[in-house]
Design a protein around this motif. Structure first.
Motif, mmCIF file in Angstrom:
data_model
loop_
_atom_site.group_PDB
_atom_site.id
_atom_site.type_symbol
_atom_site.label_atom_id
_atom_site.label_comp_id
_atom_site.label_asym_id
_atom_site.label_seq_id
_atom_site.Cartn_x
_atom_site.Cartn_y
_atom_site.Cartn_z
ATOM 1 N N VAL A 22 53.215 -6.568 67.413
ATOM 2 C CA VAL A 22 52.216 -7.639 67.522
ATOM 3 C C VAL A 22 51.944 -7.957 68.992
ATOM 4 O O VAL A 22 50.787 -8.076 69.417
ATOM 5 N N GLY A 23 53.001 -8.074 69.783
ATOM 6 C CA GLY A 23 52.837 -8.345 71.213
ATOM 7 C C GLY A 23 52.074 -7.243 71.912
ATOM 8 O O GLY A 23 51.185 -7.502 72.735
ATOM 9 N N PHE A 24 52.394 -5.996 71.583
ATOM 10 C CA PHE A 24 51.705 -4.863 72.194
ATOM 11 C C PHE A 24 50.229 -4.852 71.829
ATOM 12 O O PHE A 24 49.363 -4.661 72.692
ATOM 13 N N VAL A 25 49.924 -5.063 70.553
ATOM 14 C CA VAL A 25 48.528 -5.066 70.104
ATOM 15 C C VAL A 25 47.751 -6.200 70.782
ATOM 16 O O VAL A 25 46.622 -6.004 71.244
ATOM 17 N N LEU A 26 48.355 -7.381 70.861
ATOM 18 C CA LEU A 26 47.688 -8.498 71.543
ATOM 19 C C LEU A 26 47.457 -8.185 73.020
ATOM 20 O O LEU A 26 46.390 -8.487 73.568
ATOM 21 N N ALA A 27 48.446 -7.593 73.677
ATOM 22 C CA ALA A 27 48.294 -7.243 75.091
ATOM 23 C C ALA A 27 47.178 -6.225 75.286
ATOM 24 O O ALA A 27 46.379 -6.336 76.226
ATOM 25 N N VAL A 28 47.088 -5.238 74.410
ATOM 26 C CA VAL A 28 46.018 -4.234 74.504
ATOM 27 C C VAL A 28 44.657 -4.887 74.271
ATOM 28 O O VAL A 28 43.699 -4.620 75.009
#
Length: 112
Positions: A22-28
């Motif tokens: 979730v954090g990675f997707v939000l950062a992207v």
């Protein structure tokens, strides 16, 4: 594998695979939004700067919560969060003071 998160010696949670995803997707998404804002040239200069500042702030929060696990769940996390907030405020005061002094010096310079 029913337990996806790990705990440290102090018993604090270090996140799960799902929270990292979730954090990675939000950062992207936030990074793509920043690039799209600049490349589209749909906004005036200062509007673009304001949008980028908001997106950057949200991205910092995403990184702090999802990757550095700065939250308010345990006493240690609250102390880390409080120390971080105080540090950010102190840096903001120093930068604002520095900019004020430079602006004031420029305004009071004698015309050349």
């Amino acid at each position: 594998m029913s337990e996806n998160h790990t705990t440290s010696h102090e018993g604090e949670s270090h996140g799960s695979y799902g929270s990292y995803i979730v954090g990675f997707v939000l950062a992207v998404i936030l990074t793509v939004a920043s690039f799209a804002t600049v490349l589209s040239k749909a906004f005036a200069f200062w509007q673009t700067i304001a949008i980028l500042a908001v997106l950057a702030t949200v991205q910092v929060v995403v990184h702090l919560v999802f990757f550095l696990h700065m939250g308010t769940k345990s006493l240690s996390q609250r102390q880390n969060l409080a120390a971080f907030i105080i540090t950010v405020l102190m840096v903001a005061v120093v930068i604002a003071g520095y900019l004020f002094v430079l602006w004031d010096a420029q305004m009071n310079m004698m015309p050349g």
